[in-house]
Design an enzyme around this catalytic site. Structure first.
Site, PDB file in Angstrom:
ATOM      1  N   GLU A  64     -25.873  12.022  29.399  1.00  0.00           N
ATOM      2  CA  GLU A  64     -26.401  11.278  28.236  1.00  0.00           C
ATOM      3  C   GLU A  64     -27.913  11.464  28.174  1.00  0.00           C
ATOM      4  O   GLU A  64     -28.566  11.664  29.216  1.00  0.00           O
ATOM      5  CB  GLU A  64     -25.993   9.803  28.432  1.00  0.00           C
ATOM      6  CG  GLU A  64     -26.618   8.779  27.515  1.00  0.00           C
ATOM      7  CD  GLU A  64     -26.085   8.775  26.096  1.00  0.00           C
ATOM      8  OE1 GLU A  64     -26.234   9.816  25.427  1.00  0.00           O
ATOM      9  OE2 GLU A  64     -25.577   7.724  25.657  1.00  0.00           O
ATOM     10  N   ASP A  76     -30.174   2.711  26.976  1.00  0.00           N
ATOM     11  CA  ASP A  76     -31.019   1.594  26.544  1.00  0.00           C
ATOM     12  C   ASP A  76     -30.289   0.293  26.873  1.00  0.00           C
ATOM     13  O   ASP A  76     -30.418  -0.238  27.969  1.00  0.00           O
ATOM     14  CB  ASP A  76     -31.290   1.785  25.041  1.00  0.00           C
ATOM     15  CG  ASP A  76     -32.230   0.758  24.459  1.00  0.00           C
ATOM     16  OD1 ASP A  76     -32.856   0.014  25.233  1.00  0.00           O
ATOM     17  OD2 ASP A  76     -32.359   0.692  23.218  1.00  0.00           O
TER      18      ASP A  76
HETATM   19  P1  IMP Z   1     -27.530   2.129  24.148  1.00  0.00           P
HETATM   20  O1  IMP Z   1     -26.101   2.050  23.727  1.00  0.00           O
HETATM   21  O2  IMP Z   1     -28.319   0.939  23.651  1.00  0.00           O
HETATM   22  O3  IMP Z   1     -27.727   2.347  25.629  1.00  0.00           O
HETATM   23  O4  IMP Z   1     -28.169   3.323  23.370  1.00  0.00           O
HETATM   24  C1  IMP Z   1     -27.877   4.607  23.618  1.00  0.00           C
HETATM   25  C2  IMP Z   1     -28.243   5.492  22.447  1.00  0.00           C
HETATM   26  O5  IMP Z   1     -29.280   4.919  21.642  1.00  0.00           O
HETATM   27  C3  IMP Z   1     -28.796   6.787  22.945  1.00  0.00           C
HETATM   28  O6  IMP Z   1     -27.796   7.736  23.123  1.00  0.00           O
HETATM   29  C4  IMP Z   1     -29.762   7.168  21.846  1.00  0.00           C
HETATM   30  O7  IMP Z   1     -29.077   7.858  20.824  1.00  0.00           O
HETATM   31  C5  IMP Z   1     -30.237   5.859  21.270  1.00  0.00           C
HETATM   32  N1  IMP Z   1     -31.556   5.453  21.815  1.00  0.00           N
HETATM   33  C6  IMP Z   1     -31.841   4.386  22.596  1.00  0.00           C
HETATM   34  N2  IMP Z   1     -33.139   4.324  22.895  1.00  0.00           N
HETATM   35  C7  IMP Z   1     -33.702   5.388  22.298  1.00  0.00           C
HETATM   36  C8  IMP Z   1     -35.044   5.910  22.270  1.00  0.00           C
HETATM   37  O8  IMP Z   1     -36.003   5.378  22.861  1.00  0.00           O
HETATM   38  N3  IMP Z   1     -35.212   7.039  21.565  1.00  0.00           N
HETATM   39  C9  IMP Z   1     -34.201   7.693  20.910  1.00  0.00           C
HETATM   40  N4  IMP Z   1     -32.948   7.254  20.918  1.00  0.00           N
HETATM   41  C10 IMP Z   1     -32.689   6.108  21.608  1.00  0.00           C
END
Ligand code: IMP
Length: 173
Positions: A95, A99
């Site tokens: 991945e 976040d």
């Molecule tokens: P999560 O489900 O919140 O962990 O987010 C994962 C997805 O959010 C990643 O695969 C990215 O596509 C997007 N994402 C989260 N933070 C960022 C960032 O700082 N820059 C770009 N994409 C992000």
């Protein structure tokens, strides 16, 4: 939007090669299946797999959760699932960035149901500030505390993906 250099292309490549060496040594004698989470993972995935000196196979999933903003909606679904059979195989899920952890946890849980021999995770950037679900990260490129990062595959509203270095965006409050 203003941006500031966070990780240079030289540092990215150095770390990618360190991860590749570590994975190759951990999977010596095996042929792991690497599954990349599209779209952000493309450059990391391409560089990592070419640097790993053991045979491997590859496939991709795409999980939609983000709209055009910078926070996860929490609702995730596959818009593309794996196509090769991973049952009984060692799998490494790759991945771009974690976040909240919701996407990685969702994809991992779904792949686990397909019965792989083992399932590890490899993440370029582990963003710690907004984690909501704990999900183990076995291979981590760069831990960062906070900020919205772009470049090297990572986008903001589909922009900046093509940049070879990683930047942090200066968001207006
Ligand atoms: P999560 O489900 O919140 O962990 O987010 C994962 C997805 O959010 C990643 O695969 C990215 O596509 C997007 N994402 C989260 N933070 C960022 C960032 O700082 N820059 C770009 N994409 C992000």
């Amino acid at each position: 939007m203003e941006k500031e250099l966070l990780i240079s292309r030289v540092d990215i490549q150095k770390r990618v090669h360190e991860l590749a060496d570590q994975i190759a040594s951990d999977y010596q004698g095996k042929e792991p299946v690497f599954i990349g989470v599209l779209n952000g993972v493309i450059f990391f995935f391409a560089d990592l797999l070419r640097a790993i000196r053991i045979p491997s196979r590859m496939d991709f999933v795409r999980a939609a959760s983000y709209g055009s903003g910078t926070t996860s909606s929490g609702k995730i679904q596959f818009t593309k699932n794996v196509e090769i059979d991973i049952r009984g195989k060692p799998v490494i899920l790759v991945e771009d960035i974690v976040d909240t952890g919701l996407t990685l946890a969702y994809v991992k849980e779904n792949l686990e149901r397909k019965g792989p021999e083992s399932l590890r995770t490899c993440v370029l950037i582990d963003k710690l500030e907004r984690r909501e679900v704990s999900v183990p990260i076995d291979y981590c490129g760069f831990p960062i505390r906070e900020g919205f990062v772009v470049g090297y595959g990572l986008d903001y509203d589909e922009k900046y993906r093509h940049l070879p270095d990683i930047y942090v965006l200066k968001m207006a409050d």
